[in-house]
Design an enzyme around this catalytic site. Structure first.
Site, short mmCIF file in Angstrom:
data_model
loop_
_atom_site.label_atom_id
_atom_site.label_comp_id
_atom_site.label_asym_id
_atom_site.label_seq_id
_atom_site.Cartn_x
_atom_site.Cartn_y
_atom_site.Cartn_z
N GLN A 22 0.82 -1.22 0.00
CA GLN A 22 0.00 0.00 0.00
C GLN A 22 0.85 1.27 0.00
OE1 GLN A 22 -3.11 0.41 -0.54
NE2 GLN A 22 -3.87 -1.67 -0.32
N HIS A 48 -0.94 -3.40 -9.07
CA HIS A 48 -2.30 -2.84 -9.25
C HIS A 48 -2.68 -1.85 -8.16
CE1 HIS A 48 -4.98 -5.37 -6.50
NE2 HIS A 48 -3.82 -6.00 -6.39
N CYS A 56 -14.17 -9.73 2.06
CA CYS A 56 -13.52 -10.98 1.66
C CYS A 56 -13.72 -11.17 0.17
CB CYS A 56 -14.04 -12.18 2.42
SG CYS A 56 -15.54 -11.96 3.33
#
Ligand code: PLP
Length: 384
Positions: A180, A202, A323
């Site tokens: 991140q 990504h 999830c």
């Protein structure tokens, strides 16, 4: 994603940041000239140079050398790879309490007992705890410590350099999940002191399904996949040339945009103020956070309802922890921070290279309206 194409607001860059135009162009161009980088003919050599040029660029993103970087299928594999490699060497395993599943699940599968490193009420790892834990080790122990750089749900930035100093003094190794943080804040691996580092394309505007693990000399990798000997024999399989090319182009664009990325904080904070005025809790606001991330919660206003209500108005955010089934589960990150009462009512809005101030304003406007409806329903129930 252009505004003209849709009036929707995408504030879910921490899940996946839309592919940057530079990355799309590089990916398509590499796809168009597909050849195997292991082939010795001219087309193969061209593919090889795409991979090696990309390796140098992605390594530069984190201040590493190209020879220290191995491409993987993404952040999950990069974390698993680093942990499995060091897991053979380590005798103790200490893992941050708010790590992503990619770290937590692979640590749990390592065969070593996982010692969970607690965080404080702001989500910051407790360095005194680590110091005491390492001081209690005998001289022949080999500790492996995993600490993420920035949290995916709250954006909270961890004291990685301080942790590295403590870990190295105890002859240990530090693994850092920088998935991140990369492309959002400057990273210099030598200054940071990380022994291994995980990256994912990504999250910074590259294609999905490609990432990298970076390692220093003191933390050799053990071959992950065996086969054709690619990636210096460490990760076999024909390289994802197009994905790797897109990763590098996105990394280059992210490095260029690092300074302007900081501007996200102003827009985010002005949206956060509007939410906080209703009584919403802004998680981690008292400590260093990624400029793009807002984790916000209201007791009793379920995350699922918030996400769905916003989505109906074209505003896309995530529940703190979703999830793969798309269902929302209570946030383990918030629970670890002692905020269990907020764990199933926290959402995350995260901006990125496509995001404008208008996006954050629209998010605040739609959220406040949804909250108003929720509060009115709650009042009606009280009087019923
Ligand atoms: N680590 C963190 C902190 C993440 O946020 C994610 C993705 O959400 C991952 C690892 C996994 O990365 P990938 O989706 O590339 O496997």
């Amino acid at each position: 994603m252009t505004r003209a194409a849709s009036q929707s607001v995408y504030l879910d860059h921490n899940a996946t940041s839309p592919v940057r135009p530079e990355a799309l162009a590089a990916t398509m161009s590499a796809l168009g000239q597909a050849a195997n980088p292991s082939s010795v003919h001219a087309a193969g050599r061209r593919a090889r140079s795409v991979v090696e040029d990309a390796r140098a660029i992605v390594a530069e993103l984190v201040g590493a050398r190209a020879s220290e970087l191995v491409f993987t299928s993404g952040g999950t594999e990069a974390n698993a790879f680093a942990l499995a490699s060091a897991g053979d060497w380590a005798s103790r395993l200490i893992v941050g309490a708010t790590e992503h599943e990619a770290v937590a699940a692979n640590a749990a599968a390592s065969g070593l007992a996982v010692e969970v490193w607690p965080v404080d009420a702001h989500g910051v790892a407790d360095l005194d705890w680590l110091k005491a834990q390492l001081a209690g080790l005998s001289a022949d122990e080999r500790p492996l410590v995993a600490l993420m750089f920035a949290n995916n749900e709250t954006g909270v930035i961890q004291p990685v350099a301080e942790a590295a100093t403590l870990v190295h003094a105890a002859q240990g190794r530090l693994h850092v999940d920088a998935v991140q943080a990369a492309g959002k804040i400057a990273i210099d691996m030598p200054t940071l002191g990380a022994d291994t580092l995980a990256l994912s394309a990504h999250k910074l505007g590259g294609p999905q399904g490609v990432g990298a693990v970076v390692h220093t000399e003191r933390a050799p990798l053990r071959p992950g996949l065996r086969g054709g000997g690619q990636e210096r024999g460490l990760r076999a399989g024909t390289e994802n040339v197009a994905g790797i090319a897109g990763f590098a182009a996105a990394a280059q664009a992210a490095m260029r945009d690092l300074e302007s990325f900081k501007g996200q904080a102003l827009w985010r904070d002005s949206a956060a103020e509007r939410l906080a005025a209703t009584g919403a809790v802004v998680v981690g606001e008292a400590v260093d956070r990624l400029a793009n991330t807002l984790c916000v919660a209201v007791p009793g206003f379920s995350a699922q309802l918030q996400v769905m209500g916003l989505d109906l108005e074209g505003v896309m955010v995530s529940a703190g922890a979703a999830c793969s089934s798309g269902r929302v589960k209570p946030s383990g990150v918030l629970s670890a921070m002692g905020l269990s009462d907020l764990a199933d009512c926290a959402i995350r809005a995260s901006g990125g290279w496509t995001t404008t101030k208008q996006d954050w304003d629209r998010f605040a406007e739609v959220w406040c309206a949804a909250y108003g409806r929720h509060a009115a329903r709650a009042r009606m129930k009280e009087f019923a």
